[in-house]
Design a protein around this motif. Structure first.
Motif, PDB file in Angstrom:
ATOM      1  N   ASP A 118      27.124  10.501   8.960  1.00  0.00           N
ATOM      2  CA  ASP A 118      27.001  11.887   9.429  1.00  0.00           C
ATOM      3  C   ASP A 118      27.824  12.793   8.508  1.00  0.00           C
ATOM      4  O   ASP A 118      28.529  12.310   7.604  1.00  0.00           O
ATOM      5  N   GLU A 119      27.730  14.094   8.775  1.00  0.00           N
ATOM      6  CA  GLU A 119      28.354  15.050   7.845  1.00  0.00           C
ATOM      7  C   GLU A 119      29.874  14.939   7.828  1.00  0.00           C
ATOM      8  O   GLU A 119      30.504  15.030   6.774  1.00  0.00           O
ATOM      9  N   ALA A 120      30.452  14.740   9.029  1.00  0.00           N
ATOM     10  CA  ALA A 120      31.922  14.646   9.091  1.00  0.00           C
ATOM     11  C   ALA A 120      32.408  13.423   8.307  1.00  0.00           C
ATOM     12  O   ALA A 120      33.391  13.493   7.549  1.00  0.00           O
ATOM     13  N   LYS A 121      31.706  12.307   8.491  1.00  0.00           N
ATOM     14  CA  LYS A 121      32.108  11.086   7.769  1.00  0.00           C
ATOM     15  C   LYS A 121      31.918  11.262   6.269  1.00  0.00           C
ATOM     16  O   LYS A 121      32.691  10.746   5.452  1.00  0.00           O
ATOM     17  N   ALA A 122      30.854  11.993   5.904  1.00  0.00           N
ATOM     18  CA  ALA A 122      30.603  12.215   4.480  1.00  0.00           C
ATOM     19  C   ALA A 122      31.753  13.001   3.850  1.00  0.00           C
ATOM     20  O   ALA A 122      32.203  12.683   2.736  1.00  0.00           O
ATOM     21  N   LYS A 123      32.231  14.011   4.577  1.00  0.00           N
ATOM     22  CA  LYS A 123      33.351  14.807   4.037  1.00  0.00           C
ATOM     23  C   LYS A 123      34.608  13.948   3.897  1.00  0.00           C
ATOM     24  O   LYS A 123      35.326  14.015   2.891  1.00  0.00           O
ATOM     25  N   ALA A 124      34.853  13.134   4.931  1.00  0.00           N
ATOM     26  CA  ALA A 124      36.051  12.281   4.884  1.00  0.00           C
ATOM     27  C   ALA A 124      35.959  11.263   3.741  1.00  0.00           C
ATOM     28  O   ALA A 124      36.935  11.012   3.023  1.00  0.00           O
ATOM     29  N   LEU A 125      34.764  10.688   3.589  1.00  0.00           N
ATOM     30  CA  LEU A 125      34.573   9.675   2.541  1.00  0.00           C
ATOM     31  C   LEU A 125      34.687  10.301   1.153  1.00  0.00           C
ATOM     32  O   LEU A 125      35.262   9.713   0.227  1.00  0.00           O
ATOM     33  N   SER A 126      34.153  11.491   1.023  1.00  0.00           N
ATOM     34  CA  SER A 126      34.247  12.192  -0.258  1.00  0.00           C
ATOM     35  C   SER A 126      35.714  12.438  -0.628  1.00  0.00           C
ATOM     36  O   SER A 126      36.119  12.286  -1.784  1.00  0.00           O
ATOM     37  N   ALA A 127      36.495  12.809   0.402  1.00  0.00           N
ATOM     38  CA  ALA A 127      37.929  13.029   0.151  1.00  0.00           C
ATOM     39  C   ALA A 127      38.601  11.737  -0.309  1.00  0.00           C
ATOM     40  O   ALA A 127      39.485  11.741  -1.175  1.00  0.00           O
ATOM     41  N   LYS A 128      38.168  10.612   0.263  1.00  0.00           N
ATOM     42  CA  LYS A 128      38.748   9.321  -0.147  1.00  0.00           C
ATOM     43  C   LYS A 128      38.439   9.010  -1.612  1.00  0.00           C
ATOM     44  O   LYS A 128      39.276   8.480  -2.352  1.00  0.00           O
ATOM     45  N   PHE A 129      37.212   9.328  -2.017  1.00  0.00           N
ATOM     46  CA  PHE A 129      36.872   9.127  -3.430  1.00  0.00           C
ATOM     47  C   PHE A 129      37.781   9.981  -4.309  1.00  0.00           C
ATOM     48  O   PHE A 129      38.251   9.534  -5.357  1.00  0.00           O
ATOM     49  N   GLY A 130      38.006  11.228  -3.849  1.00  0.00           N
ATOM     50  CA  GLY A 130      38.888  12.110  -4.616  1.00  0.00           C
ATOM     51  C   GLY A 130      40.267  11.491  -4.787  1.00  0.00           C
ATOM     52  O   GLY A 130      40.843  11.487  -5.884  1.00  0.00           O
ATOM     53  N   GLU A 131      40.792  10.937  -3.683  1.00  0.00           N
ATOM     54  CA  GLU A 131      42.116  10.299  -3.755  1.00  0.00           C
ATOM     55  C   GLU A 131      42.075   9.078  -4.682  1.00  0.00           C
ATOM     56  O   GLU A 131      43.018   8.821  -5.438  1.00  0.00           O
ATOM     57  N   GLY A 132      40.968   8.341  -4.582  1.00  0.00           N
ATOM     58  CA  GLY A 132      40.827   7.155  -5.433  1.00  0.00           C
ATOM     59  C   GLY A 132      40.821   7.524  -6.901  1.00  0.00           C
ATOM     60  O   GLY A 132      41.516   6.903  -7.720  1.00  0.00           O
ATOM     61  N   PHE A 133      40.058   8.547  -7.253  1.00  0.00           N
ATOM     62  CA  PHE A 133      40.017   8.979  -8.652  1.00  0.00           C
ATOM     63  C   PHE A 133      41.391   9.466  -9.118  1.00  0.00           C
ATOM     64  O   PHE A 133      41.780   9.256 -10.270  1.00  0.00           O
ATOM     65  N   LEU A 134      42.123  10.111  -8.188  1.00  0.00           N
ATOM     66  CA  LEU A 134      43.437  10.642  -8.553  1.00  0.00           C
ATOM     67  C   LEU A 134      44.427   9.540  -8.925  1.00  0.00           C
ATOM     68  O   LEU A 134      45.405   9.788  -9.643  1.00  0.00           O
ATOM     69  N   SER A 135      44.176   8.334  -8.427  1.00  0.00           N
ATOM     70  CA  SER A 135      45.092   7.243  -8.770  1.00  0.00           C
ATOM     71  C   SER A 135      44.983   6.873 -10.246  1.00  0.00           C
ATOM     72  O   SER A 135      45.815   6.133 -10.771  1.00  0.00           O
ATOM     73  N   TYR A 136      43.946   7.356 -10.909  1.00  0.00           N
ATOM     74  CA  TYR A 136      43.795   7.079 -12.345  1.00  0.00           C
ATOM     75  C   TYR A 136      44.035   8.317 -13.208  1.00  0.00           C
ATOM     76  O   TYR A 136      43.920   8.258 -14.421  1.00  0.00           O
TER      77      TYR A 136
END
Lengths: 336, 407
Positions: free
Chosen positions: B309-327
């Protein structure tokens, strides 16, 4: 009444003691004293006495003068093998008259030789001939392949080549495996081992192709000993680097031959396409498996600059070889 | 025959208590014994002694099968043939193998007896070629066939492998491996993962395929096939062509995966570039059911995954952002946050697109990455709600070994 109470309490204590004791021996973890717990049923099996390989394996006395790596390049495999072995002291340094020699190729998969998934049968044959010429009383060729042993040996061409060169080929059968004890090994301290071809053997030579590997990144002479294990050996792929380090501990060969006549440089260890194989035109002989494999990684797989797979460090930590082959004495020969 | 017993039970207890608390449990009150009882007792005792002796003897002489190589035992009929074959009676010696196997015409496969053909077409052989025995492998025994490579398929929804060798003129062979990977995404993913980068695949009518010298690789529907020739002779290549047509004719193409519709139809990328990763995509534990494709530059990777759903998509997108930031570190461009990889100097970003997460990873050029991401986002937003719902369900789970094999 006091007497009855005393008797009652004694009997109660006895029953409670027996119950607690029975509960302990049945429920205590299997490693605890007097525990009868046997969660996997292994404890109920009869304990077979394990066998051991010689203390120092099958290695000859080390030399401070001779090169550790002999590298021969060219096209004539017989001449290349002789040149590579000559570089590390010559075949007579390793094989004496009357020796019973076991040659261990990699015949893991039912693939034809040009696909690079197995040892080159011409290299195996050249090695058998070399040992025979040095006076070996008997040369045996043995492996426990992944797929049907008969099919693998036939399709790879190793069987025909080895027999024609004067060796006896040992295919594994269920009764050929005995428990081998390898003190200090993490995974194979006691493990079924392809024992029958080892009976009476005085020298052991490994001859392994250079292959990319899906899990451990590279399969060469050290990984080659995996083909002597029996049992549920596939479970070791969960710690592939740990098991390869164990293999280096398990078997210390007389010397190894890294068969770089072909290189399966991707899609290993099974390969399949000729597009995954390139001509290597190189044979390496060494008394140090890790040095030979590290050379293969840099030079034959052309992964120089990439970090070595973790099993190199694990085996080196145990003093089982030197992956820093550039620091060793290397002799390179161009044949023809 | 028996005498009446006189029990000296404690006083002051009722009958049931006297039975439990017998103060003289070992005293024999009977004055004589039944001969029949004594004989029966002797027989029972003899039986127990015999049983104990048998247990001791068996312990000292265990069944050799207990020490047998389980893998070899599991190899069924072929392994038994090896055992029975033992030593060749004449000629060159082969310990443990039947004499006939020296010819090379041995049954292949190694792990199974003749079984049903699964999705394998009924007719595979070109004129002059013949089939050997078909064998099948599941997740439990795949290692018997391709140990070392088994994990590659087990992580891509593996259900079964059907294997057969075709034998042609002059001893040439083609080994046919047909993998049922449970979904078109997995089949295409395996196909793309094994395809050499320099090789161009063909795609038509639901089939993606290429020939790499001696071997045919093909994905169709839920199946991924590899046909490996012993050489690259005209006879082998002709047999590979027969196989390709047989697979196209016999294997159902199935419904076009939505990811193919998205990346191939909407964005114009070749279907063989699609990669499907069921779990742990980009080494992110939260990234599941990720489909990705690489752009023509060979570096920029577009990816999409359903979130539910849309809320989960936003949360998951934020997680990707955090993941990319680790590099790397955050950079702002045209009002959007990107992450610049500190080692590779490439750019990554993910956004929520309704119920999906879309992103770009490893773009060497930020402007081109942004352009590609905008196109992907637009294409995802154009997907019908039905497709999005179906995508969220994901492909069927892989068949996992239940034990013994891959612990």
């Amino acid at each position: 009444m006091n007497e009855n109470r005393r008797r009652f309490l004694k009997q109660l204590g006895t029953v409670a003691g027996i119950s607690l004791g029975a509960g302990y021996v049945s429920l205590a973890p299997s490693g605890w004293p007097l525990s009868l717990s046997d969660p996997d049923g292994e404890g109920g099996k009869p304990r077979e006495k394990g066998l051991r390989l010689p203390e120092n394996g099958f290695a000859v006395d080390p030399s401070n003068v001779l090169p550790l790596l002999g590298v021969a390049r060219g096209a004539d495999l017989d001449a290349m093998l002789k040149a590579a072995v000559d570089a590390i002291g010559g075949i007579r340094r390793f094989i004496r008259t009357g020796d019973v020699v076991l040659v261990k190729p990699n015949v893991a998969f039912e693939r034809s030789a040009p696909l690079g998934a197995t040892s080159n049968p011409d290299v195996v044959a050249a090695l058998v001939r070399l040992c025979r010429e040095a006076g070996a009383a008997e040369v045996r060729v043995a492996d426990n392949p992944i797929e049907s042993p008969a099919a693998c040996f036939a399709r790879s061409g190793v069987q025909r080549a080895a027999i024609d060169a004067g060796s006896e080929v040992y295919l594994p059968t269920p009764s050929d495996f005995r428990l081998l004890e390898t003190p200090g090994a993490t995974h194979i301290a006691r493990w079924p081992f392809f024992w029958r071809p080892f009976a009476g053997v005085t020298k052991v030579i490994g001859v392994a192709p250079v292959k990319d590997h899906n899990l451990c990144r590279a399969s060469m002479t050290t990984k080659n000993w995996y083909g002597l294990l029996g049992g549920r050996r596939n479970q070791f792929h969960q710690d592939i680097h740990g098991i390869i380090a164990d293999l280096a501990l398990m078997l210390r060969p007389t010397f190894v031959v890294l068969d770089g006549s072909r290189v399966l440089w991707r899609s290993g260890p099974t390969g399949g396409s000729l597009a995954d194989v390139r001509e290597g035109r190189t044979l390496v002989a060494s008394t140090d498996s890790l040095a030979a494999d590290a050379f293969g990684w840099d030079d034959l797989l052309e992964r120089k600059g990439e970090p070595l797979p973790a099993y190199f460090a694990k085996a080196a930590e145990r003093g089982l070889g030197n992956p820093d082959w550039k620091l060793t004495n290397v002799r390179e020969i161009q044949v023809g | 025959m028996g005498a009446a017993s006189v029990r000296n039970a404690p006083t002051g207890l009722d009958a049931s208590e006297r039975r439990v608390l017998n103060p003289r449990p070992f005293r024999v009150f009977r004055k004589s014994y039944s001969v029949t009882e004594a004989k029966a007792g002797a027989v029972v005792l003899l039986g127990l002694v015999s049983l104990a002796a048998w247990v001791v003897w068996r312990g000292a002489h265990p069944d050799p099968g207990l020490f047998a190589d389980p893998a070899a035992t599991a190899a069924g009929s072929v392994a038994i043939a090896d055992v029975e074959g033992r030593r060749a009676p004449d000629g060159p010696s082969v310990a443990g193998a039947p004499r006939a196997e020296l010819s090379g015409t041995v049954p292949s496969g190694g792990a199974a007896t003749a079984v049903d053909r699964g999705a394998l077409p009924a007719s595979l052989s070109a004129p002059g070629w013949k089939e050997r025995t078909v064998s099948r492998f599941d997740a439990e025994n795949l290692y018997v066939k391709i140990n070392g490579r088994a994990d590659f398929f087990l992580s891509r929804g593996f259900r079964s492998l059907t294997f057969v060798t075709l034998e042609g003129p002059s001893g040439t062979t083609v080994d046919v491996e047909l993998y049922d990977l449970g979904s078109a995404e997995n089949a295409l993913g395996a196909f793309a993962a094994e395809k050499p980068p320099e090789t161009k695949a063909s795609s038509s009518g639901g089939t993606s395929w290429y020939v790499a010298r001696n071997a045919l690789f093909l994905a169709r529907g839920e199946s991924y096939a590899r046909a490996i020739g012993s050489d690259e002779s005209p006879a082998v290549l002709a047999q590979l062509e027969v196989l390709r047509k047989a697979f196209e004719g016999a294997i159902a193409a199935g419904e076009k995966p939505w990811t193919v519709a998205l990346f191939a139809d909407a964005l114009g990328l070749p279907p063989d570039r699609l990669q499907y990763t069921a779990e742990n995509a980009f080494s992110f534990g939260f990234a599941r059911n990720v489909t990705s494709a690489t752009l023509d530059d060979g570096e920029t990777e577009l990816f999409v995954l359903p979130a539910g759903d849309e809320a989960k998509a936003k949360a998951l997108s934020a997680k990707f952002g955090e993941g990319f930031l680790s590099y790397g570190e955050k950079v702002e461009a045209a009002g959007a946050s990107w992450v610049k990889d500190r080692y590779l100097s490439t750019f990554s970003r993910s956004v929520a697109a309704e119920t999906m997460v879309v992103g770009v990873r490893g773009a060497p050029d930020l402007a081109k990455g942004a352009e590609a991401l905008a196109k992907l986002e637009k294409a995802v937003l154009a997907l019908s709600p039905d497709v999005a719902k179906k995508a969220a369900a994901g492909p069927p789970a892989a068949a996992k070994p239940t034990g013994g094999g891959y612990e």
